[in-house]
Design an enzyme around this catalytic site. Structure first.
Site, PDB file in Angstrom:
ATOM      1  CG  ASP A 152      -2.210  -0.709   1.077  1.00 30.54           C
ATOM      2  OD1 ASP A 152      -2.389  -1.314  -0.261  1.00 30.54           O
ATOM      3  OD2 ASP A 152      -3.075  -0.885   1.975  1.00 30.54           O
ATOM      4  CG  ASP A 211       2.944  -6.709  10.996  1.00 27.79           C
ATOM      5  OD1 ASP A 211       2.024  -6.897  10.249  1.00 27.79           O
ATOM      6  OD2 ASP A 211       2.715  -6.099  12.245  1.00 27.79           O
ATOM      7  CG  ASP A 213       8.919  -5.194  12.087  1.00 25.91           C
ATOM      8  OD1 ASP A 213       7.673  -5.322  11.769  1.00 25.91           O
ATOM      9  OD2 ASP A 213       9.039  -4.842  13.169  1.00 25.91           O
ATOM     10  CG  ASP A 305      -4.511  -7.274  15.739  1.00 29.56           C
ATOM     11  OD1 ASP A 305      -5.174  -6.360  16.339  1.00 29.56           O
ATOM     12  OD2 ASP A 305      -3.297  -6.852  15.657  1.00 29.56           O
TER      13      ASP A 305
END
Length: 570
Positions: A152, A211, A213, A305
């Site tokens: 995105d 994610d 990282d 989540d």
């Protein structure tokens, strides 16, 4: 005669007016005497009545509520630790409670379910190579899993870099898809929801989420997927986070202490007793049918989540936490990034609680025990009371109580109970036990932001309820251990909101006062220190040592002496 009488009447009026004016001017020249002593006595009397009727009862009520919530938090911590001790003492780990067998190698690739690996990204210049590389290194038959990079990004340079990296791995035979969408509706939840609409996802049974990282070990799927394959009632397998930059500064050490307790105790206890815990949004594997059964991803809060996890639990699905599986990740090392993250983590759950409290109570699919846990323990105590009592009690009620000799807080409420709670939470990271006092003081400082976020979430008020600010990443995962794949270019610090374009170039400038210093922390710290001096000189309640330490902690944070300092941007 009439004219004479009229003239005389007019003359009389003029003389009276002149006399009245002269009297006014004479009165104006007289000194005005104010009874200041009487006025002060009146004010003192009003304050005494207000103090006796309103202020003191209000503070006493606040102290009583704080003590009650503190006892609630203590009971929750004792229960969690007791469960974890029992699990370890009797070796009731995941492999004892659920069936786990390696997927038969004899069946070759046919025996492996098709797995989708999703990596949502937003301008992840510093870490995109690490996450994509770790996902591509997962051990699984290449024809039985798909890597989906959901980008995105608003910066065209970053988008080109991510797409090029995907193409590079695709040329090596990895089944990787680079997906973009025309808008950013729903942020991360919207990206994940959109990712499930592609045709190739129809063949997938499970989704592993990471994610940008996060770097899973190569055997991550081999260790997690069998739980889902052999236990059809399980919807989610959650792994533990492992932090590669925890030693960077005190800020990251404090975060490690808080998160280690969360993963080692809270998640473990929830999984062992209730088969439920809050999904952490990454480093987990979902059963796609469970996501569909729960209604899919929703973007009504900033904790999409947790929202999905609660809805799945209310449908009767079970959750499993496996603490032995660790996924490397990076902690925010700047106070600004950490503050934004904590706002999202505090406001989102409170807002979700408001939206679902009635639905939880009215649910007929789960047991009363599970509903009590979800409503009271998970949400009220864990997401509301814990944030509220920390600031109201330790940073407001105790300092203010020194101003009122009528208010006496019991010793157990000031010393014993807080000490036990602190020691229980410190069990998560024994190696940092020497930092426990500093950690507690810093957590109390952060409670100022958490209570503001929790209240705004409960009231669904303010412009920041649905604000999503990207947690900046410095790419420190690339320098955590020798040999880790990563870019050799200099790290650039970028911290932006999702609604703003990425700043492509860093330009140094002088920081403004309100950017360099944090006025709310400075104000609260000053007030607490003043209360400490009042206690030392007049009240003699013995709280001044704590008040001086806590006030100093607020001032240290207020002046910006915490975390790393990124370069200023234009």
């Amino acid at each position: 005669m009439g004219g004479v009488r009229g003239h005389s009447s007019a003359a009389g009026v003029s003389e009276e007016a002149a006399a009245a004016a002269a009297w006014v001017w004479a009165a104006a020249d007289l000194p005005v005497r104010v009874d200041w002593a009487g006025a002060a006595a009146q004010c003192a009397s009003l304050w005494a009545h207000a103090r006796a009727l309103l202020v003191v009862p209000a503070v006493r009520l606040l102290v009583a509520l704080s003590l009650a919530m503190t006892v609630m938090v203590l009971a929750e911590k004792l229960f969690v630790c007791a469960v974890c001790v029992a699990v370890r003492a009797f070796r009731l780990g995941p492999h004892r409670r659920y069936r786990w067998e390696p997927i038969a190698a004899a069946a070759a690739a046919v025996g492996y379910p098709v797995v989708l690996v999703q990596i949502p990204m937003y301008n992840e210049r510093e870490v995109y190579k690490l996450s994509i590389g770790a996902a591509c290194a997962l051990e699984w038959p290449p024809e039985r899993f798909v890597i989906q990079v959901l980008d995105d990004s608003t910066d065209p340079v970053v988008k080109d870099l991510v797409e090029t990296e995907c193409q590079r791995w695709k040329s090596k035979g990895v089944n990787i898809k680079y997906e973009v969408r025309g808008n950013r509706k729903g942020y991360k939840a919207g990206a994940l929801k959109e990712g499930l609409k592609h045709d190739y996802v129809a063949d997938c049974e499970y989704i592993a989420m990471f994610d940008a990282d996060f770097q899973p070990d190569s055997d991550f799927l081999l260790r997690t997927i069998p739980f889902l394959v052999h236990n059809p009632e399980i919807a989610l397998v959650q792994a533990r986070w492992k932090f590669v930059n925890s030693d960077e500064c005190l800020l990251t050490r404090f975060q490690e202490m808080s998160l280690d307790y969360h993963f080692k105790y809270e998640q473990e206890a929830g999984s062992s007793v209730y088969s439920f815990f809050g999904f952490n949004g990454t480093a987990g594997v979902w059963r796609i049918s469970a996501i569909d059964d729960a209604g899919g991803w929703k973007d009504r809060t900033t904790v999409e989540d947790m929202d999905l996890a609660v809805r799945a639990m209310l449908q009767g699905w079970k959750f499993l936490y496996v603490g032995d599986i660790k996924v490397k990740s990076e902690l925010p090392s700047t106070f600004k990034a950490y503050r934004f993250q904590q706002h999202r983590w505090s406001c989102g759950p409170a807002n979700l609680f408001k939206k679902m409290m009635v639905e939880i109570l009215e649910n007929k699919r789960v047991s009363l025990w599970s509903k009590i846990h979800l409503w009271y323990d998970f949400f009220f105590v864990g997401k509301v009371a814990a944030h509220t009592v920390t600031f109201i009690y330790y940073c407001f009620a105790i300092p203010v109580s020194v101003l009122f000799p009528e208010i006496q807080i019991p010793l157990w409420g000031v010393v014993y109970v807080p000490t036990v709670i602190t020691l229980l939470k410190a069990l998560g990271t024994p190696s940092s036990f020497h930092l426990v006092i500093l950690w507690v003081l810093f957590e109390n400082v952060m409670s100022l932001h958490r209570i503001k976020a929790a209240v705004s979430g409960l009231l669904d008020a303010g412009g920041r309820v649905n604000e999503w600010v990207v947690t900046e990443k410095l790419g420190d995962t690339s320098k955590a251990k020798p040999g880790t794949n990563g870019s050799d270019t200099a790290v650039k610090v970028i911290d932006v909101k999702l609604t703003e374009p990425l700043v492509p170039k860093l330009v140094k400038r002088r920081a403004r006062f309100w950017e360099r210093y944090h006025c709310s922390e400075l104000f609260v710290g000053t007030c607490i220190i003043l209360c400490g001096f009042y206690d030392l000189l007049f009240a003699n309640k013995g709280y001044y040592i704590f008040l001086f330490l806590q006030g100093t902690a607020f001032l240290v944070v207020g002046f910006g002496y915490v975390g790393t300092l990124p370069p200023c941007t234009a």
